[in-house]
Design an enzyme around this catalytic site. Sequence first.
Site, PDB file in Angstrom:
ATOM      1  N   PHE A 196       5.756  19.422  -3.185  1.00  0.00           N
ATOM      2  CA  PHE A 196       5.668  18.088  -2.581  1.00  0.00           C
ATOM      3  C   PHE A 196       6.363  18.116  -1.228  1.00  0.00           C
ATOM      4  O   PHE A 196       7.582  18.070  -1.129  1.00  0.00           O
ATOM      5  CB  PHE A 196       6.344  17.074  -3.504  1.00  0.00           C
ATOM      6  CG  PHE A 196       6.247  15.650  -3.047  1.00  0.00           C
ATOM      7  CD1 PHE A 196       5.133  14.886  -3.372  1.00  0.00           C
ATOM      8  CD2 PHE A 196       7.263  15.055  -2.324  1.00  0.00           C
ATOM      9  CE1 PHE A 196       5.048  13.554  -2.978  1.00  0.00           C
ATOM     10  CE2 PHE A 196       7.184  13.729  -1.921  1.00  0.00           C
ATOM     11  CZ  PHE A 196       6.079  12.976  -2.249  1.00  0.00           C
ATOM     12  N   HIS A 216       0.833  -1.201   0.000  1.00  0.00           N
ATOM     13  CA  HIS A 216       0.000   0.000   0.000  1.00  0.00           C
ATOM     14  C   HIS A 216       0.873   1.258   0.000  1.00  0.00           C
ATOM     15  O   HIS A 216       0.591   2.229  -0.703  1.00  0.00           O
ATOM     16  CB  HIS A 216      -0.928  -0.037   1.227  1.00  0.00           C
ATOM     17  CG  HIS A 216      -1.860   1.117   1.314  1.00  0.00           C
ATOM     18  ND1 HIS A 216      -1.671   2.173   2.178  1.00  0.00           N
ATOM     19  CD2 HIS A 216      -3.010   1.390   0.641  1.00  0.00           C
ATOM     20  CE1 HIS A 216      -2.658   3.043   2.029  1.00  0.00           C
ATOM     21  NE2 HIS A 216      -3.474   2.595   1.109  1.00  0.00           N
TER      22      HIS A 216
END
Length: 162
Positions: free
Chosen positions: A122, A97
Site C-alpha cells: 500500500f 468521497h
Amino acid sequence: MSSSLKNLSDFSHIEVGNAKGLKFAIIVSQWNAQVTGALLSGAIDGLQRHGALENDIDVVQVPGSYELISGADIVLRNEEIDAVICLGCVIQGETRHFDFICDAVAHGIANVSLKYNKPVVFGVLTTDNIEQAMDRAGGIHGNKGEEAAITAIQMANLSKEY
C-alpha cells in the site's frame, strides 16, 4: 505530530535485503500525476538501488487509486511476479468521497494480497492537500514510493524464505 520535521525514508538502520532476481510490478494511478509520478520515481530508484534490474520491474498505469485494486489483481495472474507496489494519491475534498475511496482501496489491496498470497504494498497517500502529498513524494518527509519499494523487497524476500 512527531514526524512533522522528519524524513521517514531513512533506511540506514535496517537490513533491506537484495532485490536481484525478484520480479516486481508497480501499479500507479494517473490521477494526481504530479504526485504519483514522483512516487513512481522513488519506487523505481529504491528497487534498482537494492539490485533490481530494469527488466524485472513492470510499470502499469491505471486511471485512479480505486483501480489499483483490479490492476494488482490482473498483474498477479502472472505467477512470476514476486511483489506488487500500488502507488496512488487521494486528496481530501469537500465531500465524503475521500473516505469511501481510501477505505475501499486499503481493503481492496489487502484482499488482493491475501487472494494471491503475495506481497501487495500500500503506497497510497491520503492527505488533506497537495502540499502534504508533495512533502511525502520526495519532499521533507521523504518519498513514500521508495518506502513502498523497500517494503516490497523485504516482503518478497520473506515470502521466498518461507
